[in-house]
Design an enzyme around this catalytic site. Structure first.
Site: not given
Ligand code: TEU
Ligand code: CA
Length: 535
Positions: A97, A193, A242, A316-317
């Site tokens: 990642d 990311d 992403e 994970h989000d």
């Molecule tokens: O997430 C991108 C992002 O926009 C996240 O904030 C997600 O869409 C949001 O939490 C949903 O409500 C990526 C990673 O997956 C995330 O874990 C990181 O915190 C973020 O980028 C910053 O690197």
């Protein structure tokens, strides 16, 4: 080259919560190594491992301070090399990642920028004046002032995550070296990311609002991605971008093979249909019509244009999908299987997030102290400051916090669900006693064994991995249906997204049941029923 992925499934591991091998309560690389045979038993071809590189862990590793070294919290470089080798021997490729939109503020580059070294200040986005009152994704301002420099710097996420300046060729070369480093170690793919945020607008919009909104799909984003991919020779690897809030047209461009950008991309519109007024932290029931219309448009148009979707519910989000669009109670098993069926029969590469294959649920935390995520904690205070009661704010977190998907993997009904012999860094819902790998291995009708069948069907039926897709009208907004066709092969997928019996009309398909979550088939669709018919 893309065809290698059309019959593959990717398994996502959140390192910190997967398996703890040394009793410190934190998941680690050797924990992953100890579970590679389990992952192989799912039939997946790749493992996406979230960042385990050196990091102060402000954003649980998405704030990288050294891209080429392993955070001691997770293990050593030798452990990492062994994981790559052992997975490869089992026929599984590792996808690492890459967080290239920003670094940690503890990265050497940012430290030298703060020390006033011009060369490194140009690795980031500094301005003499604050261009606008942008807000950052985790709340608060997106521009922070550095008194020693008399300048403002941009951070679309936490203040500890300064955005990199991709306009600077030196930055692009540094990041290409990181890719070459891990490619040389045998990594088979990459997840990037927030990749569609890397190209910032020439002139920063002066209006207030979400910084991300002003930076997505920027003027040079396609050029930068193509340069990164071609200069590092990773066109033949599996790559996934992403793409926060991207558009369909851009997703087509990001993934058409002839553009040499990504193999596929994640978009998130389907996971915003329960955002009241587009606000993640304002609850409403999922708008099923919006959900179906999103999938119908994106699936059909990406297919027609030769693009390729990553298809998924969880990561994970995101909260756990069975708690969000399914049912934790009477129809827990049926709804988890229905949601899995809907995604796994789509056109694209499916992703299984750790625990999704078990029907793991949201955390059900009841106090702020149980939460760990920077975004959740910030938004608790934002909600309280804007007038929500403690109970209202905690209810929002219980539904939307990213911690919901980060509770430890539930391996068995023993202490700490078999995740750790120590004290887990994050709480574990009580249902681990029944929702866990060990109990579901023993149940032929478990969600786990159903997911194994879904993964195998994609390998066995080219109509699933390669076929065209067309959404069908069921005459009922709560029941989604689509067909997949390839030469003379055709399957029809029908999924009831409601917890009641639902009638449908206009779909009359004769054939054998390829997979389903009830026995037999009825004239009506039963609660959360999924039916895949091979015509
Ligand atoms: O997430 C991108 C992002 O926009 C996240 O904030 C997600 O869409 C949001 O939490 C949903 O409500 C990526 C990673 O997956 C995330 O874990 C990181 O915190 C973020 O980028 C910053 O690197
Ligand atoms: Ca550990």
């Amino acid at each position: 080259m893309l065809d290698k992925y059309k019959n593959s499934v990717v398994y996502q591991i959140y390192v910190k919560s997967f398996c703890d091998s040394n009793g410190d309560g934190i998941g680690d690389i050797n924990g992953i190594r100890s579970k590679l045979k389990y992952i192989q038993s799912l039939g997946v071809k790749y493992i996406w491992v979230t960042p385990f590189f050196c990091s102060p862990m402000v954003d649980n590793g998405y704030d990288v301070s050294d891209y080429r070294n392993v955070n001691p919290m997770f293990g050593t470089m030798a452990d990492c090399e062994a994981m790559i080798k052992e997975a490869d021997e089992l026929g599984i490729g590792l996808m690492f990642d890459m967080v290239f939109n920003h670094t940690s503020n503890q990265h050497e580059w940012f430290k030298r920028a703060l020390a006033g070294e011009k060369e490194y200040m140009d690795y980031y986005i500094f301005r003499d004046e604050k261009p606008a009152d942008w807000t950052a994704s985790f709340g608060g301002p997106a521009w922070d002032y550095v008194p020693e420099l008399g300048k403002w710097y941009l951070h679309l996420f936490a203040p500890e995550q300064p955005d990199l300046n991709w306009e600077n060729p030196k930055v692009r070369e540094e990041l290409k070296e990181v890719i070459r480093f891990w490619k040389a170690k045998g990594v088979k793919g990459f997840r990037f990311d927030v990749l569609n945020l890397i190209s910032k607008p020439k002139d920063f919009h002066t209006e207030a609002g979400s910084g991300t909104r002003f930076c997505k799909d920027g003027p040079r984003v396609h050029e930068f991605i193509r340069e990164l991919v071609t200069d590092t020779g990773i066109e033949d690897m599996i790559t996934v971008g992403e793409m926060a809030s991207t558009t369909l047209d851009n997703s087509i461009r990001y993934t058409q093979p002839q553009n040499h950008e990504m193999s596929m991309c994640f978009s998130f519109h389907h996971l915003k249909v329960d955002f009241k007024d587009g606000n993640k932290f304002a609850l409403m029931s999922p708008n099923l019509k919006m959900l179906r219309d999103y999938f119908s448009e994106w699936q059909e148009k990406m297919s027609d244009a030769g693009g390729w979707n990553a298809v998924f519910w969880c990561n994970h989000d995101q909260p756990r999908i069975v708690s969000r669009f399914g049912d934790e109670g009477q129809y827990w098993k049926q709804s988890a299987k229905m949601l899995g069926t809907f995604v796994h029969m789509l056109r694209g590469t499916p992703y299984i997030y750790q625990g999704e294959e078990l029907g793991m649920t949201n955390a059900h935390f009841t106090s702020l102290e149980e939460y760990r995520d920077v975004e959740a904690i910030n938004y608790y205070h934002i909600l309280r400051d804007s007038g929500s009661s403690e109970a209202e704010a905690l209810n929002v977190l219980a539904n939307r916090a990213r911690d919901n998907s980060r509770t430890p993997m539930q391996w068995n009904s023993g202490a700490n669900a078999g995740f750790t012999s120590g004290k887990s860094w994050l709480g574990i819902p009580d249902n681990f006693k029944t929702i866990n790998v060990e109990s579901e291995e023993a149940d032929a009708d478990s969600i786990l064994n159903y997911y194994r069948k879904l993964v195998q069907l994609r390998k066995d039926y080219p109509v699933i991995s390669e076929g065209a897709i067309k959404f069908l009208d069921t005459g009922n907004e709560k029941v989604f249906a689509y067909q997949r066709t390839l030469d003379n092969d055709k399957i029809v997928v029908i999924c009831n997204f409601s917890g009641q019996d639902e009638t449908i009309s206009g779909i009359d398909v004769k054939g054998s049941i390829l997979i389903g979550n009830y026995s037999g088939s009825h004239k009506i669709m039963r609660p959360y029923e999924a039916l895949v018919i091979k015509a």
